[in-house]
Design an enzyme around this catalytic site. Structure first.
Site, PDB file in Angstrom:
ATOM      1  N   HIS A 215       0.816  -1.209   0.000  1.00 59.88           N
ATOM      2  CA  HIS A 215       0.000   0.000   0.000  1.00 59.88           C
ATOM      3  C   HIS A 215       0.848   1.256   0.000  1.00 59.88           C
ATOM      4  O   HIS A 215       0.655   2.141  -0.815  1.00 59.88           O
ATOM      5  CB  HIS A 215      -1.057   0.080   1.097  1.00 59.88           C
ATOM      6  CG  HIS A 215      -1.934   1.260   0.773  1.00 59.88           C
ATOM      7  ND1 HIS A 215      -2.949   1.183  -0.134  1.00 59.88           N
ATOM      8  CD2 HIS A 215      -1.819   2.558   1.094  1.00 59.88           C
ATOM      9  CE1 HIS A 215      -3.440   2.378  -0.339  1.00 59.88           C
ATOM     10  NE2 HIS A 215      -2.780   3.239   0.394  1.00 59.88           N
ATOM     11  N   TYR A 219       1.792   5.326  -2.151  1.00 57.93           N
ATOM     12  CA  TYR A 219       1.939   6.711  -1.709  1.00 57.93           C
ATOM     13  C   TYR A 219       3.328   7.244  -1.999  1.00 57.93           C
ATOM     14  O   TYR A 219       3.514   8.453  -2.183  1.00 57.93           O
ATOM     15  CB  TYR A 219       1.544   6.848  -0.234  1.00 57.93           C
ATOM     16  CG  TYR A 219       0.052   6.769  -0.143  1.00 57.93           C
ATOM     17  CD1 TYR A 219      -0.724   7.874  -0.503  1.00 57.93           C
ATOM     18  CD2 TYR A 219      -0.589   5.597   0.161  1.00 57.93           C
ATOM     19  CE1 TYR A 219      -2.087   7.790  -0.531  1.00 57.93           C
ATOM     20  CE2 TYR A 219      -1.963   5.506   0.140  1.00 57.93           C
ATOM     21  CZ  TYR A 219      -2.709   6.607  -0.209  1.00 57.93           C
ATOM     22  OH  TYR A 219      -4.066   6.520  -0.252  1.00 57.93           O
ATOM     23  N   PHE A 367      -5.779   0.807 -11.208  1.00 61.92           N
ATOM     24  CA  PHE A 367      -4.464   1.368 -10.899  1.00 61.92           C
ATOM     25  C   PHE A 367      -3.801   2.016 -12.106  1.00 61.92           C
ATOM     26  O   PHE A 367      -2.934   2.861 -11.941  1.00 61.92           O
ATOM     27  CB  PHE A 367      -3.550   0.384 -10.155  1.00 61.92           C
ATOM     28  CG  PHE A 367      -3.053  -0.799 -10.920  1.00 61.92           C
ATOM     29  CD1 PHE A 367      -2.124  -0.662 -11.936  1.00 61.92           C
ATOM     30  CD2 PHE A 367      -3.487  -2.070 -10.608  1.00 61.92           C
ATOM     31  CE1 PHE A 367      -1.653  -1.766 -12.623  1.00 61.92           C
ATOM     32  CE2 PHE A 367      -3.021  -3.187 -11.285  1.00 61.92           C
ATOM     33  CZ  PHE A 367      -2.100  -3.023 -12.299  1.00 61.92           C
ATOM     34  N   HIS A 368      -4.225   1.646 -13.321  1.00 61.85           N
ATOM     35  CA  HIS A 368      -3.711   2.417 -14.458  1.00 61.85           C
ATOM     36  C   HIS A 368      -4.263   3.839 -14.411  1.00 61.85           C
ATOM     37  O   HIS A 368      -3.559   4.796 -14.725  1.00 61.85           O
ATOM     38  CB  HIS A 368      -4.049   1.742 -15.782  1.00 61.85           C
ATOM     39  CG  HIS A 368      -3.098   0.631 -16.131  1.00 61.85           C
ATOM     40  ND1 HIS A 368      -3.223  -0.635 -15.631  1.00 61.85           N
ATOM     41  CD2 HIS A 368      -1.976   0.606 -16.905  1.00 61.85           C
ATOM     42  CE1 HIS A 368      -2.228  -1.396 -16.083  1.00 61.85           C
ATOM     43  NE2 HIS A 368      -1.452  -0.665 -16.851  1.00 61.85           N
TER      44      HIS A 368
HETATM   45  C1  HEM Z   1      -0.037   2.184 -23.322  1.00 66.37           C
HETATM   46  C2  HEM Z   1      -0.339   2.237 -22.054  1.00 66.37           C
HETATM   47  C3  HEM Z   1      -0.477   0.997 -21.234  1.00 66.37           C
HETATM   48  C4  HEM Z   1      -1.082  -0.194 -21.570  1.00 66.37           C
HETATM   49  C5  HEM Z   1      -1.817  -0.516 -22.861  1.00 66.37           C
HETATM   50  C6  HEM Z   1      -0.924  -1.079 -20.459  1.00 66.37           C
HETATM   51  C7  HEM Z   1      -1.390  -2.372 -20.427  1.00 66.37           C
HETATM   52  C8  HEM Z   1      -1.205  -3.268 -19.405  1.00 66.37           C
HETATM   53  C9  HEM Z   1      -1.656  -4.629 -19.407  1.00 66.37           C
HETATM   54  C10 HEM Z   1      -2.407  -5.326 -20.542  1.00 66.37           C
HETATM   55  C11 HEM Z   1      -1.318  -5.186 -18.221  1.00 66.37           C
HETATM   56  C12 HEM Z   1      -1.559  -6.620 -17.782  1.00 66.37           C
HETATM   57  C13 HEM Z   1      -2.869  -6.771 -17.101  1.00 66.37           C
HETATM   58  C14 HEM Z   1      -3.201  -8.211 -16.868  1.00 66.37           C
HETATM   59  O1  HEM Z   1      -2.444  -9.114 -17.264  1.00 66.37           O
HETATM   60  O2  HEM Z   1      -4.239  -8.475 -16.277  1.00 66.37           O
HETATM   61  C15 HEM Z   1      -0.638  -4.175 -17.461  1.00 66.37           C
HETATM   62  C16 HEM Z   1      -0.140  -4.349 -16.184  1.00 66.37           C
HETATM   63  C17 HEM Z   1       0.468  -3.355 -15.438  1.00 66.37           C
HETATM   64  N1  HEM Z   1       0.696  -2.033 -15.846  1.00 66.37           N
HETATM   65 FE1  HEM Z   1       0.253  -1.249 -17.642  1.00 66.37          FE
HETATM   66  N2  HEM Z   1      -0.245  -0.445 -19.458  1.00 66.37           N
HETATM   67  C18 HEM Z   1       0.037   0.830 -19.893  1.00 66.37           C
HETATM   68  C19 HEM Z   1       0.689   1.827 -19.184  1.00 66.37           C
HETATM   69  C20 HEM Z   1       1.088   1.695 -17.872  1.00 66.37           C
HETATM   70  C21 HEM Z   1       1.607   2.763 -17.079  1.00 66.37           C
HETATM   71  C22 HEM Z   1       1.822   4.187 -17.547  1.00 66.37           C
HETATM   72  C23 HEM Z   1       1.872   2.238 -15.842  1.00 66.37           C
HETATM   73  C24 HEM Z   1       2.433   2.896 -14.619  1.00 66.37           C
HETATM   74  C25 HEM Z   1       3.270   3.866 -14.621  1.00 66.37           C
HETATM   75  C26 HEM Z   1       1.534   0.836 -15.863  1.00 66.37           C
HETATM   76  C27 HEM Z   1       1.684  -0.037 -14.808  1.00 66.37           C
HETATM   77  C28 HEM Z   1       1.327  -1.376 -14.806  1.00 66.37           C
HETATM   78  C29 HEM Z   1       1.501  -2.279 -13.710  1.00 66.37           C
HETATM   79  C30 HEM Z   1       2.135  -1.964 -12.357  1.00 66.37           C
HETATM   80  C31 HEM Z   1       0.976  -3.533 -14.110  1.00 66.37           C
HETATM   81  C32 HEM Z   1       0.861  -4.771 -13.243  1.00 66.37           C
HETATM   82  C33 HEM Z   1       1.541  -5.962 -13.739  1.00 66.37           C
HETATM   83  C34 HEM Z   1       1.015  -7.182 -13.035  1.00 66.37           C
HETATM   84  O3  HEM Z   1      -0.204  -7.395 -12.951  1.00 66.37           O
HETATM   85  O4  HEM Z   1       1.866  -7.962 -12.570  1.00 66.37           O
HETATM   86  N3  HEM Z   1       1.054   0.534 -17.123  1.00 66.37           N
HETATM   87  N4  HEM Z   1      -0.580  -3.006 -18.207  1.00 66.37           N
HETATM   88 CU    CU Z   2      -3.498  -0.444  -1.019  1.00 63.40          CU
END
Ligand code: HEM
Ligand code: CU
Lengths: 541, 268
Positions: A215, A219, A367-368
């Protein structure tokens, strides 16, 4: 008074390079699991990508932005050179080495364990060692922030610490304490297994330790953004900060109540008792307080700017705001996304409602929107604001900057709104493949396609962002003058010692963490039979 | 320029913040550990196990208590006793393979001299050692029943099983001619996510390999089909955590057939 420009630029560029790579991976993920693309036939590729994307976005980007911005604030707010610059380079070096060490096994498919580590899955040890190195590098930063403030206070006894520095050091202390949870998990639970010293792991306990970090790390990601709200935005739009004390109070509240609430990530986990879940829920409700204080204070500050520009009426002043000013756009977009994201957060924190959206795509949408949207858009704004001071060159392309901010905002809304919706329809997160020909999933297909389009807009926006910064290195030289932070309506000379120091708040933070986490951890540690065999990624071929 | 002391009861910031924090904690703890549990109490009905107010507090704190003994339903069969860990078969050497080769003389009439069966007994050549070892243990403990295999393993020791596993793992695998004219069936490559079936290939080798899951390539289609039907019916029940039973139960007859024919490859 900026003497460490190269150091600060190095941090920002490493952060944004990781961001750019991860952005492409994100859009690739969105695309290949949408109905627009045939199934890639190998989930391993997908998880490899998600591990890389999550690690870069959640660990590398925010940590390096916080560090670089922290060094910047130290020099610009305290108006003296950074003490311990050599150490700062050591910390940066550790972050570089750590990032590379972690990325290689991920790229090779030897550590597709996702950025939350997901025990009992265990991957190649170098992935975890890399993450630990980045964290150790950031601990050097924490120590430097502390030392610099201490020396300044000695030289300026009784003077009010500038708000930017006060908040910056609060953020660094929060990070120091919250990273301890994941560090314990990595060093004492996961690495021994990854190195082959043990074969079993207490996955439930590991999740409790990770929630300790999970958490408050949010922050920590948020800190640069909130610092920008309070100490950059009012000045940049020609107003004044409504209240300096309110700012101090908000950062103090984050310090105290961001920590003892991580169990709200374990609502559906059986290894933590219901009483502790309730306790953490109560403190979770409190953490809305500093954000509400902030929204109030910043709205008031913005109104001051509008009235100074001749705005009139109960709401008519909004028209008088400098809407062509990039900072004005950034704060407005950030607040809109924070508002929607916050509303979603209220659902996540409600035990019963959480059961509905737990582990669905609602969570990734949420969270996005908050992190990728409300927080990251202010990282852009910070970069735009400090760039001329770091390069000694003007950022003139205001049109491009506005286009970048607009596309990031629109892209994020188009990406995340359908994402929330398919989550409500029941689409699980972290799945590589969805069979849209199944009648149960067919109604989700078009919404997923909308998210793909949103992601493409974000990629475009990301390219614009890098283009603006690179052009900034080539623009004509200027003298940007000394950097100024916002001035409050009543700029304090002295503040109560409680609002000028951390001892009391750190004691409360540590105390609350111990009472809220102590028993569940001790209990799991001392209960036999809670270990399960670890599953090694890519072990058997 | 005097700096006022902070950690003293005369400082209002100190007293207020500590009092508010402690008060909040107390109220939340009372509600979470006493009041809310009492609302859902089963104090009245369950004399055994529940343990009154103290029992409720412990339960809210997450202390595990065994439920009343009578409520536990025991399965009417024996599950596997084997836990698969990365170090389970550590330390197998060339001598082990040699001993295994000698022991395997008893097995060759059904499983073939080189581990490739002529009849519809499963091929063992090149099989992952964890699989051989676990199945032999399960036959011996009765977790997996087979009128043919059970008497044969009765006198095998733990070391014998390790040796046999090392020997069969060492033999070259069956030549497997993947049908190239058609893509692998959906069930193998994509599974059926809506029914909770992960792709067979995610565990059995086409995509990746999970501990305890067998190489199926080149296996007799009759054998594969029989095993899937047995998992579905529950007559084979030695899979840890019902990994295969949960899958086989929701497979259609057509999918079972497709998977069996695909893995049998050219043999079929
Ligand atoms: C073009 C923009 C973006 C797209 C299309 C995108 C797409 C995705 C997708 C498809 C996932 C996997 C979700 C899943 O498997 O259920 C993901 C996970 C994640 N994204 Fe993004 N994302 C984008 C930008 C960002 C940005 C700007 C951040 C943060 C600064 C971010 C942080 C994360 C995090 C922390 C995860 C978690 C991974 C996990 O579940 O282990 N993403 N994103
Ligand atoms: Cu939290």
């Amino acid at each position: 008074m900026l003497t460490s420009k190269r150091l600060i630029l190095a941090h920002f560029w490493l952060a944004f390079a990781a961001f750019a790579g991860a952005l492409l991976l994100g859009e690739w993920q969105m695309f290949i699991r949408s109905p627009l693309h045939a199934w890639i036939s190998n989930p391993e590729w997908y998880y490899r990508s998600v591990t890389g994307h999550g690690t870069a976005m959640a660990y590398v980007l925010p940590t390096l932005v916080a560090m670089g911005f922290g060094y910047f604030i130290t020099e610009a707010a305290l108006k003296r050179p950074l003490i311990g610059r050599a150490w700062a380079w050591v910390g940066f070096g550790l972050a570089v080495v750590g990032t590379i060490t972690a990325v290689i096994p991920v790229a090779l498919g030897a550590a597709s364990v996702l950025y939350t580590f997901y025990p009992p899955l265990v991957g190649n040890p170098f992935y975890y060692i890399g993450v630990v190195l980045v964290v150790v590098g950031s601990w050097i930063w924490v120590a430097l922030m502390s030392v610099n403030l201490y020396r300044w206070k000695k030289d300026n006894p009784g003077a009010a610490v500038p708000l930017a520095m006060f908040a910056n050091v609060a953020g660094s202390y929060l990070w120091a304490w919250t990273s301890v949870g994941a560090a314990i998990e990595l060093l004492f639970q996961i690495l021994p297994v990854a190195l082959g010293l043990r074969t079993t792991i207490d996955a439930g306990l590991a999740r409790v330790f990770f929630s300790w970090t999970l958490h408050a790390i949010v922050y920590f990601w948020l800190m640069p953004t909130y610092i920008a709200y309070y100490t950059i935005v009012p000045r940049a739009i020609g107003g004044r900060l409504y209240s300096d004390s309110m700012g101090r109070l908000s950062f103090i509240l984050f310090l105290v109540v961001a920590m003892p609430i991580g169990v709200h990530h374990l609502f559906m986990d059986p290894q933590v008792g219901g009483g502790f879940k309730f306790l953490h829920s109560v403190f979770t409700a409190l953490v809305a307080l500093p954000t509400l204080l902030t929204v109030f204070t910043i709205c008031a500050s913005v109104e001051i700017a509008a009235r100074l520009r001749g705005g009139r009426g109960a709401l008519g002043w909004i028209r008088a705001l400098p809407w062509r000013n990039p900072m004005m756009l950034a704060i407005a977009f950030s607040f809109v996304m924070l508002g929607f994201g916050g509303a979603g957060g209220l659902i996540n924190m409600s035990y019963q409602l959480d059961a509905v959206i737990h582990n669905t795509q609602w969570i990734t949408g949420h969270f996005h929107l908050i992190f990728g949207g409300a927080i990251v858009i202010m990282y852009f704004a910070i970069a735009y604001d400090v760039w001329p001071h770091l390069t000694g060159r003007a950022l003139e392309c205001h049109g491009l900057i506005r286009a970048q901010l607009w596309t990031w905002f629109i892209g994020m809304m188009v990406l995340t709104f359908p994402w929330h919706w398919v989550g409500i329809l029941g689409m699980p997160r972290r799945m590589a493949y969805y069979d849209y020909t199944d009648p149960a999933l067919a109604p989700q297909a078009n919404w997923v396609i909308m998210s793909v389009i949103g992601g493409a807009i974000l990629v475009l926006s990301g390219i614009l962002f890098l283009a603006v910064l690179i052009r900034g290195h080539r623009a004509p030289q200027i003298d940007p003058g000394p950097y100024r932070f916002s001035v409050a309506v009543h700029q304090p000379r002295r503040v109560p010692v409680a609002l000028n120091s951390y001892g009391l708040w750190l004691s409360l933070m540590v105390g609350l963490t111990l009472v809220n986490y102590g028993f569940p951890i001790l209990h799991l540690l001392t209960t036999p039979g809670t270990d399960v065999p670890a599953i090694t990624v890519g072990a058997q071929k | 320029m005097s700096i006022e002391p902070l950690f003293t009861f005369r400082n209002r910031w100190f007293t207020t913040s500590v009092a508010v924090t402690a008060g909040l904690f107390l109220v939340a703890a009372l509600a979470g550990f006493l009041w809310l549990p009492s609302l859902q109490s089963n104090r009245g009905q369950a004399a055994e196990g529940a343990g009154g107010i103290w029992g409720e507090i412990c339960s809210a704190a997450g202390v595990f208590r065994p439920g009343p003994a009578k409520s536990v339903t025991k399965p009417d069969f024996r599950g596997t006793q084997v836990a698969l860990t990365p170090t389970l078969l550590k330390g197998a050497d060339a001598a082990s393979v040699g001993r295994g080769a000698t022991l395997a003389l008893q097995c060759s009439m059904c499983h073939g001299a080189r581990g490739l069966s002529e009849a519809d007994s499963p091929n063992l050549a090149g099989q992952h050692p964890l699989v051989i070892y676990k199945q032999l243990q399960d036959f011996k403990s009765g977790a997996r029943s087979s009128a043919v295999m059970e008497p044969l393993v009765a006198k095998l020791t733990d070391q014998d099983m390790r040796d046999l596993a090392a020997f069969y793992a060492y033999l070259p695998r069956a030549p497997w001619n993947i049908p190239t004219d058609a893509p692998p069936p959906r069930i193998v490559i994509s599974g059926a996510p809506v029914r909770g079936i992960a792709p067979c290939g995610a565990c059995h080798g086409t995509l990746s390999m999970k501990p305890g899951a067998a190489w199926l390539d080149g296996q007799s289609p009759v054998y594969i089909r029989a095993q899937l039907v047995a998992f579905a019916a529950g007559t084979r029940h030695n899979d840890i955590g019902q990994q295969m039973r949960n899958i086989a139960r929701v497979m259609t007859a057509a999918e079972i057939d497709e998977a069996a024919r695909y893995y049998a490859g050219a043999q079929q």
